[in-house]
Write a protein that holds these residues in place. Structure first.
Motif, PDB file in Angstrom:
ATOM      1  N   GLU A 103     -23.477  67.852 -14.602  1.00  0.00           N
ATOM      2  CA  GLU A 103     -22.434  68.421 -15.453  1.00  0.00           C
ATOM      3  C   GLU A 103     -21.032  68.069 -14.954  1.00  0.00           C
ATOM      4  N   GLU A 104     -20.805  68.193 -13.657  1.00  0.00           N
ATOM      5  CA  GLU A 104     -19.490  67.884 -13.104  1.00  0.00           C
ATOM      6  C   GLU A 104     -19.192  66.386 -13.201  1.00  0.00           C
ATOM      7  N   ASP A 105     -20.220  65.567 -12.989  1.00  0.00           N
ATOM      8  CA  ASP A 105     -20.020  64.113 -13.114  1.00  0.00           C
ATOM      9  C   ASP A 105     -19.614  63.750 -14.543  1.00  0.00           C
ATOM     10  N   LYS A 106     -20.248  64.374 -15.521  1.00  0.00           N
ATOM     11  CA  LYS A 106     -19.934  64.081 -16.924  1.00  0.00           C
ATOM     12  C   LYS A 106     -18.526  64.551 -17.273  1.00  0.00           C
ATOM     13  N   ARG A 107     -18.110  65.651 -16.682  1.00  0.00           N
ATOM     14  CA  ARG A 107     -16.749  66.134 -16.940  1.00  0.00           C
ATOM     15  C   ARG A 107     -15.720  65.109 -16.480  1.00  0.00           C
ATOM     16  N   ILE A 108     -15.944  64.537 -15.306  1.00  0.00           N
ATOM     17  CA  ILE A 108     -15.022  63.518 -14.781  1.00  0.00           C
ATOM     18  C   ILE A 108     -15.085  62.251 -15.629  1.00  0.00           C
ATOM     19  N   LEU A 109     -16.299  61.860 -16.008  1.00  0.00           N
ATOM     20  CA  LEU A 109     -16.444  60.667 -16.841  1.00  0.00           C
ATOM     21  C   LEU A 109     -15.713  60.836 -18.172  1.00  0.00           C
ATOM     22  N   LYS A 110     -15.839  62.019 -18.773  1.00  0.00           N
ATOM     23  CA  LYS A 110     -15.179  62.262 -20.053  1.00  0.00           C
ATOM     24  C   LYS A 110     -13.665  62.181 -19.902  1.00  0.00           C
ATOM     25  N   ALA A 111     -13.141  62.771 -18.835  1.00  0.00           N
ATOM     26  CA  ALA A 111     -11.687  62.758 -18.629  1.00  0.00           C
ATOM     27  C   ALA A 111     -11.169  61.326 -18.454  1.00  0.00           C
ATOM     28  N   ILE A 112     -11.877  60.515 -17.692  1.00  0.00           N
ATOM     29  CA  ILE A 112     -11.429  59.140 -17.472  1.00  0.00           C
ATOM     30  C   ILE A 112     -11.593  58.304 -18.737  1.00  0.00           C
ATOM     31  N   ASN A 113     -12.661  58.526 -19.483  1.00  0.00           N
ATOM     32  CA  ASN A 113     -12.839  57.802 -20.746  1.00  0.00           C
ATOM     33  C   ASN A 113     -11.715  58.116 -21.724  1.00  0.00           C
ATOM     34  N   GLU A 114     -11.244  59.361 -21.708  1.00  0.00           N
ATOM     35  CA  GLU A 114     -10.121  59.719 -22.570  1.00  0.00           C
ATOM     36  C   GLU A 114      -8.858  58.989 -22.125  1.00  0.00           C
ATOM     37  N   LEU A 115      -8.656  58.907 -20.835  1.00  0.00           N
ATOM     38  CA  LEU A 115      -7.479  58.198 -20.326  1.00  0.00           C
ATOM     39  C   LEU A 115      -7.544  56.704 -20.634  1.00  0.00           C
ATOM     40  N   ARG A 116      -8.748  56.158 -20.636  1.00  0.00           N
ATOM     41  CA  ARG A 116      -8.920  54.729 -20.892  1.00  0.00           C
ATOM     42  C   ARG A 116      -9.140  54.416 -22.373  1.00  0.00           C
ATOM     43  N   SER A 117      -9.129  55.433 -23.203  1.00  0.00           N
ATOM     44  CA  SER A 117      -9.392  55.267 -24.645  1.00  0.00           C
ATOM     45  C   SER A 117     -10.742  54.613 -24.899  1.00  0.00           C
ATOM     46  N   ASN A 118     -11.713  54.955 -24.100  1.00  0.00           N
ATOM     47  CA  ASN A 118     -13.048  54.366 -24.265  1.00  0.00           C
ATOM     48  C   ASN A 118     -13.831  54.987 -25.417  1.00  0.00           C
ATOM     49  N   PHE A 119     -13.227  55.948 -26.123  1.00  0.00           N
ATOM     50  CA  PHE A 119     -13.914  56.534 -27.264  1.00  0.00           C
ATOM     51  C   PHE A 119     -14.015  55.538 -28.424  1.00  0.00           C
ATOM     52  N   ARG A 120     -13.372  54.404 -28.303  1.00  0.00           N
ATOM     53  CA  ARG A 120     -13.538  53.388 -29.348  1.00  0.00           C
ATOM     54  C   ARG A 120     -14.961  52.853 -29.384  1.00  0.00           C
ATOM     55  N   TYR A 121     -15.750  53.155 -28.355  1.00  0.00           N
ATOM     56  CA  TYR A 121     -17.137  52.699 -28.326  1.00  0.00           C
ATOM     57  C   TYR A 121     -18.064  53.633 -29.088  1.00  0.00           C
ATOM     58  N   PHE A 122     -17.500  54.760 -29.559  1.00  0.00           N
ATOM     59  CA  PHE A 122     -18.319  55.688 -30.320  1.00  0.00           C
ATOM     60  C   PHE A 122     -18.542  55.163 -31.726  1.00  0.00           C
ATOM     61  N   SER A 123     -19.607  55.621 -32.344  1.00  0.00           N
ATOM     62  CA  SER A 123     -19.821  55.390 -33.773  1.00  0.00           C
ATOM     63  C   SER A 123     -19.839  56.744 -34.461  1.00  0.00           C
ATOM     64  N   ILE A 124     -19.336  56.775 -35.688  1.00  0.00           N
ATOM     65  CA  ILE A 124     -19.272  58.036 -36.428  1.00  0.00           C
ATOM     66  C   ILE A 124     -20.597  58.249 -37.151  1.00  0.00           C
ATOM     67  N   ASN A 125     -21.111  59.477 -37.049  1.00  0.00           N
ATOM     68  CA  ASN A 125     -22.397  59.793 -37.670  1.00  0.00           C
ATOM     69  C   ASN A 125     -22.253  60.999 -38.583  1.00  0.00           C
ATOM     70  N   GLY A 126     -21.418  60.885 -39.597  1.00  0.00           N
ATOM     71  CA  GLY A 126     -21.284  61.953 -40.595  1.00  0.00           C
ATOM     72  C   GLY A 126     -20.542  63.166 -40.083  1.00  0.00           C
ATOM     73  N   GLU A 127     -19.723  63.751 -40.924  1.00  0.00           N
ATOM     74  CA  GLU A 127     -18.976  64.971 -40.624  1.00  0.00           C
ATOM     75  C   GLU A 127     -18.158  64.838 -39.342  1.00  0.00           C
TER      76      GLU A 127
END
Length: 268
Positions: A103-127
């Protein structure tokens, strides 16, 4: 007159006076004799006919009663029982979930992905809900829901210890990251990443970026490490660049204190 004759005469007179109060109905019969009949009183009920009869005449009187039957309408009323009073089955108690060790590792990963704008790798799946589908090592297509879950999955299936050891400096970090890349992508990949370009010997080219680069995030005590595609430029000032084929961006996050590989995206 002798008294023995007088008393019977008085007695008969009294009898005749008494009988004169009754009106006789004198009717001769078949023999010519007259018979006296006293008529019975007439009685009437609401349910049966009453009859008075003498020797020759029968009189009948009947009273009738009319009964009216009215149609009765039947109304069926459906009563709805409020939900609050309905008997509901109690849901089965859910088994307690164990805490996520990552859980703590994922929290850090999420924070860094936000800083790096890595959410562009997501795909939208409705709503507007994100999904992150990928094949597992066994060939099963799964939706990992987010990039952090998948990064931890990749790190866990690597045939190596996720804790790489304490990091002395940046060069030590790059060496550890290089070993991770070889383990995950193979030696051939590393040779391509570090190769020199083929060009005219008379023209000197230099690599624009090193094969592996890193950035440290002090707030999370974590390194963000990523390989770069081969690219060279001329040293004589003339325009001209030689670029190797590129690939989908790969990266990993390594904790500085103990060298733990928190997660990686290398084979997406």
């Amino acid at each position: 007159m002798s008294i023995k004759y007088f008393l019977p005469l008085v007695f008969c007179t009294l009898i005749l006076a008494s009988c004169s109060r009754i009106t006789p109905d004198k009717t001769p019969d078949d023999t010519g004799e007259v018979k006296t009949t006293i008529a019975a009183p007439e009685t009437t009920t609401t349910t049966a006919a009453a009859t008075s009869t003498n020797t020759k005449t029968t009189a009948a009187k009947t009273k009738s009663k009319t009964t009216t039957t009215q149609a009765v309408a039947t109304t069926v009323v459906t009563v709805t029982v409020p939900a609050a009073y309905e008997k509901k089955e109690e849901p089965a108690a859910e088994a307690p979930t164990e805490p996520d060790p990552n859980e703590e590792d994922k929290r850090i990963l999420k924070a860094i992905n936000e800083l790096r704008s890595n959410f562009r790798y997501f795909s939208i799946n409705g709503e507007n809900k994100y999904s992150f589908e990928h094949y597992t090592r066994d060939g099963e297509l799964l939706d990992f829901k987010n990039i952090e879950n998948y990064m931890v999955y990749e790190a866990e299936i690597l045939p190596m210890d996720r804790v790489l050891g304490s990091i002395a400096d940046e060069q030590d970090l790059l060496e550890k990251a290089r070993n991770v890349l070889i383990t995950a992508k193979g030696q051939e990949y590393m040779e391509w990443l570090e190769k020199e370009p083929k060009h005219d010997p008379a023209i000197e080219y230099v690599r624009e970026k090193p094969p592996i680069m890193a950035q440290y995030y002090e707030e999370y005590d974590t390194w963000y490490v990523y390989p770069t595609s081969p690219s060279w430029k001329r040293t004589d000032g003339e325009k001209g660049v030689i670029s190797g084929w590129s690939e989908f961006p790969s990266f990993m996050c390594i904790r500085n204190s103990d060298g733990k590989l928190l997660g990686c995206l290398l084979n997406f």
